[in-house]
Scaffold this motif. Structure first.
Motif, PDB file in Angstrom:
ATOM      1  N   CYS A   1       0.845  -1.190   0.000  1.00  0.00           N
ATOM      2  CA  CYS A   1       0.000   0.000   0.000  1.00  0.00           C
ATOM      3  C   CYS A   1       0.889   1.253   0.000  1.00  0.00           C
ATOM      4  O   CYS A   1       1.842   1.339   0.774  1.00  0.00           O
ATOM      5  CB  CYS A   1      -0.938  -0.007   1.202  1.00  0.00           C
ATOM      6  SG  CYS A   1      -1.883  -1.544   1.302  1.00  0.00           S
ATOM      7  N   ALA A   2       0.587   2.161  -0.894  1.00  0.00           N
ATOM      8  CA  ALA A   2       1.521   3.248  -1.208  1.00  0.00           C
ATOM      9  C   ALA A   2       1.693   4.252  -0.075  1.00  0.00           C
ATOM     10  O   ALA A   2       2.601   5.078  -0.116  1.00  0.00           O
ATOM     11  CB  ALA A   2       1.055   3.983  -2.469  1.00  0.00           C
ATOM     12  N   TYR A   3       0.829   4.182   0.923  1.00  0.00           N
ATOM     13  CA  TYR A   3       0.875   5.170   2.014  1.00  0.00           C
ATOM     14  C   TYR A   3       1.434   4.591   3.309  1.00  0.00           C
ATOM     15  O   TYR A   3       1.735   5.319   4.240  1.00  0.00           O
ATOM     16  CB  TYR A   3      -0.549   5.690   2.290  1.00  0.00           C
ATOM     17  CG  TYR A   3      -1.584   4.577   2.369  1.00  0.00           C
ATOM     18  CD1 TYR A   3      -1.718   3.794   3.503  1.00  0.00           C
ATOM     19  CD2 TYR A   3      -2.388   4.279   1.261  1.00  0.00           C
ATOM     20  CE1 TYR A   3      -2.626   2.742   3.555  1.00  0.00           C
ATOM     21  CE2 TYR A   3      -3.297   3.233   1.309  1.00  0.00           C
ATOM     22  CZ  TYR A   3      -3.411   2.480   2.446  1.00  0.00           C
ATOM     23  OH  TYR A   3      -4.302   1.438   2.487  1.00  0.00           O
TER      24      TYR A   3
ATOM     25  N   LEU B   1      -5.062   2.661  -7.399  1.00  0.00           N
ATOM     26  CA  LEU B   1      -3.767   3.339  -7.505  1.00  0.00           C
ATOM     27  C   LEU B   1      -2.923   3.176  -6.245  1.00  0.00           C
ATOM     28  O   LEU B   1      -1.703   3.212  -6.299  1.00  0.00           O
ATOM     29  CB  LEU B   1      -3.973   4.834  -7.780  1.00  0.00           C
ATOM     30  CG  LEU B   1      -4.411   5.177  -9.206  1.00  0.00           C
ATOM     31  CD1 LEU B   1      -4.860   6.627  -9.300  1.00  0.00           C
ATOM     32  CD2 LEU B   1      -3.262   4.918 -10.179  1.00  0.00           C
ATOM     33  N   TYR B   2      -3.572   3.015  -5.102  1.00  0.00           N
ATOM     34  CA  TYR B   2      -2.837   2.924  -3.838  1.00  0.00           C
ATOM     35  C   TYR B   2      -2.636   1.494  -3.344  1.00  0.00           C
ATOM     36  O   TYR B   2      -1.889   1.279  -2.404  1.00  0.00           O
ATOM     37  CB  TYR B   2      -3.551   3.744  -2.751  1.00  0.00           C
ATOM     38  CG  TYR B   2      -3.341   5.220  -2.934  1.00  0.00           C
ATOM     39  CD1 TYR B   2      -2.051   5.739  -2.888  1.00  0.00           C
ATOM     40  CD2 TYR B   2      -4.405   6.083  -3.178  1.00  0.00           C
ATOM     41  CE1 TYR B   2      -1.833   7.092  -3.067  1.00  0.00           C
ATOM     42  CE2 TYR B   2      -4.192   7.441  -3.349  1.00  0.00           C
ATOM     43  CZ  TYR B   2      -2.901   7.935  -3.293  1.00  0.00           C
ATOM     44  OH  TYR B   2      -2.688   9.275  -3.479  1.00  0.00           O
ATOM     45  N   HIS B   3      -3.340   0.530  -3.940  1.00  0.00           N
ATOM     46  CA  HIS B   3      -3.278  -0.839  -3.425  1.00  0.00           C
ATOM     47  C   HIS B   3      -2.922  -1.833  -4.502  1.00  0.00           C
ATOM     48  O   HIS B   3      -3.803  -2.491  -5.060  1.00  0.00           O
ATOM     49  CB  HIS B   3      -4.631  -1.221  -2.792  1.00  0.00           C
ATOM     50  CG  HIS B   3      -5.040  -0.309  -1.679  1.00  0.00           C
ATOM     51  ND1 HIS B   3      -5.794   0.823  -1.890  1.00  0.00           N
ATOM     52  CD2 HIS B   3      -4.790  -0.348  -0.351  1.00  0.00           C
ATOM     53  CE1 HIS B   3      -5.989   1.434  -0.735  1.00  0.00           C
ATOM     54  NE2 HIS B   3      -5.388   0.751   0.220  1.00  0.00           N
ATOM     55  N   PRO B   4      -1.615  -1.974  -4.824  1.00  0.00           N
ATOM     56  CA  PRO B   4      -1.243  -2.999  -5.792  1.00  0.00           C
ATOM     57  C   PRO B   4      -1.685  -4.375  -5.289  1.00  0.00           C
ATOM     58  O   PRO B   4      -1.686  -4.616  -4.080  1.00  0.00           O
ATOM     59  CB  PRO B   4       0.285  -2.909  -5.856  1.00  0.00           C
ATOM     60  CG  PRO B   4       0.706  -1.792  -4.979  1.00  0.00           C
ATOM     61  CD  PRO B   4      -0.475  -1.288  -4.227  1.00  0.00           C
ATOM     62  N   GLY B   5      -2.051  -5.243  -6.198  1.00  0.00           N
ATOM     63  CA  GLY B   5      -2.541  -6.559  -5.798  1.00  0.00           C
ATOM     64  C   GLY B   5      -1.464  -7.401  -5.145  1.00  0.00           C
ATOM     65  O   GLY B   5      -0.280  -7.102  -5.234  1.00  0.00           O
TER      66      GLY B   5
END
Ligand code: 5AD
Length: 465
Positions: free
Chosen positions: A67-69, A171-175
């Motif tokens: 998750c990007a954050y 966009l924020y949660h790559p699989g």
């Protein structure tokens, strides 16, 4: 002629999402007072004055997600990974129960090594300590696992859907690399079928999140008929893609300022951002004059920045809040506008939700009005933005839950999903004694018993009339 006041009852808000959106953007003090008072009245009427404490034990910071954050995302190597053993977890739970707390929240990253049977064993063990409710917060797991854990004695599950906007979510949660990720909303339905008390929530102010997105998040809380709703501000973590972006943006900004105002490139490092410090120093010394200065100060979040302040990007907020505001207002200095705008992170332009305290209170208040029976915490992230009053103001504006951290102190620095969290926990207001003092100051009694969600009881037909 006076403008007719916005409706604030549940039915009107649900019938017209634009009204939720308008309330989220409200800035008039008299109207905001009305929002706070209404939420407080609804809270008292539906869930009473009692405040329930939930002891949170962050027992593993291993996570397969990216998750990007989030600071405990898999690729972050700047923290030590730990997994507590059942003895340690039980000891923490016992400490919380000795303090009179009757709900244990078992939280971890999405850690596949937390074998389903192992977790079931931990649940049974904690349950054997006495009359206590268990809330799980273990990310996306299979129906089989959720069933096993429910049968082992788990009562509740927390899984934030983070944002209702599917594009933003994607966009924020790559699989997961094993492809095992599941739709969070679908999983919330599964939890309900399995008779869990179901909790969810969102982050407030993710880059790209618009007011309309946040209004839809709130509407979805009501549609999902949630038993628990936890929302907190997004807080920038430097060791994440969003952190990289913010650093790069600052570096680009510093370079642009250097060219435009100094006619040279300012030296800088990501760690210390010496260039930005030089700009700050120049502004405070009056050396950097001209019309653009106030805008630069605002855009760069320099208002509170002390020249030479080391590593300021690691402090909560770190000017990011300010810089978003500067962009949202379209106030970026014209001299600096030449640069490329990147596609990531997404930009919501003037519709960007700020990740600030006021917006968080509005979300808590509106969630209370939309979901009157739900348990709603004043979250740790809120207390991170305002260590002295965040939780107290949350309690005044719709919240009825506080989640003190019972993770052993030596693990806490490695469970920084956002920065400032561990430091915040050392603040007296966030220790148990501090929380109890805050309740006393707010004239709110400590809840007795496990504090089952009234919404759960209502939907099961178990709420006394
Ligand atoms: N800022 C604020 N909240 C965060 N979370 C994760 N990372 C951050 C951050 N940088 C929240 C997510 C998650 C919860 C456990 O913590 O909403 O569901």
């Amino acid at each position: 002629m006076t403008i007719p006041d916005l409706p604030l009852d549940r039915e009107s808000l649900l019938a017209e999402p634009a009204t939720i959106c308008a309330w989220l953007q409200e800035s008039d003090p008299a109207r905001l007072s009305r929002l706070w008072e209404t939420a407080d009245r609804v809270r008292r009427r539906y869930v009473g004055d009692e405040v329930f404490l939930r002891a949170i034990i962050e027992f593993s910071n291993y996570c397969v997600r990216r998750c990007a954050y989030c600071g405990i995302r898999a690729p972050n190597t700047r923290l030590a990974r730990y997994r507590m053993n059942p003895e340690e977890i039980a000891a923490c739970a016992a400490r919380a129960m000795d303090a009179g707390i009757r709900t244990i929240v078992l939280q971890a990253g999405e850690d596949p090594a937390l074998d389903a049977e192992w977790v079931a064993g931990v649940i049974r063990r904690v349950k054997s300590l006495g009359p206590v409710a268990i809330t799980l917060s273990l990310g996306e797991r299979s129906d089989e696992e959720l069933l096993l854990w429910r049968e082992a004695g788990a009562d509740r599950y927390l899984l934030r859907f983070e944002t209702s906007n599917p594009t933003l979510y994607g966009l924020y949660h790559p699989g997961r690399s094993d492809g095992r990720a599941r739709s969070r909303v679908e999983m919330l339905h599964a939890l309900r079928r399995l008779d869990y008390e179901v909790g969810s929530g969102v982050m407030i102010g993710l880059p790209g999140q618009t007011w309309a997105d946040l209004a839809e998040d709130l509407r979805l809380f009501a549609e999902l008929d949630l038993d628990m709703i936890g929302c907190g501000p997004f807080i920038l973590h430097p060791d994440t893609p969003l952190g990289d972006w913010a650093i790069a943006e600052r570096e680009g900004l510093v370079a642009a300022i250097g060219q435009a105002y100094f006619g040279q490139n300012l030296s800088q490092t990501s760690e210390e951002l010496q260039g930005l410090s030089r700009v700050a120093a120049a502004i405070s010394e009056g050396a950097l004059g001209g019309e653009g200065v106030e805008e630069i100060r605002c855009f760069a979040g320099l208002r509170d920045l002390q020249p030479q302040q080391p590593n300021f990007l690691a402090s909560p907020g770190c000017g990011y809040q300010e810089s978003r505001k500067g962009m949202a207002d379209g106030r970026m200095p014209s001299a600096l506008c030449g640069g490329e705008t990147s596609a990531w992170p997404p930009s919501a332009g003037a519709d960007q939700v700020p990740p600030d305290e006021l917006t968080t209170y509005k979300v808590i208040a509106l969630a209370r009005i939309l979901c009157p029976w739900a348990n709603i915490p004043a979250t740790t992230a809120l207390a991170t933005l305002n260590p002295t009053m965040g939780r107290r103001l949350g309690l005044r504006r719709g919240a009825n839950i506080i989640m003190p951290n019972f993770t052993p102190p030596h693990y806490r620095t490695d469970y920084q999903i956002y920065p400032g969290k561990a430091e915040t926990l050392e603040n007296p207001d966030n220790t148990l004694a501090g929380i109890l003092a805050a309740l006393a100051a707010e004239n709110r009694p400590l809840g007795q018993g496990t504090g089952v969600s009234k919404n759960y009881l209502r939907r099961k037909g178990l709420l006394p009339a």
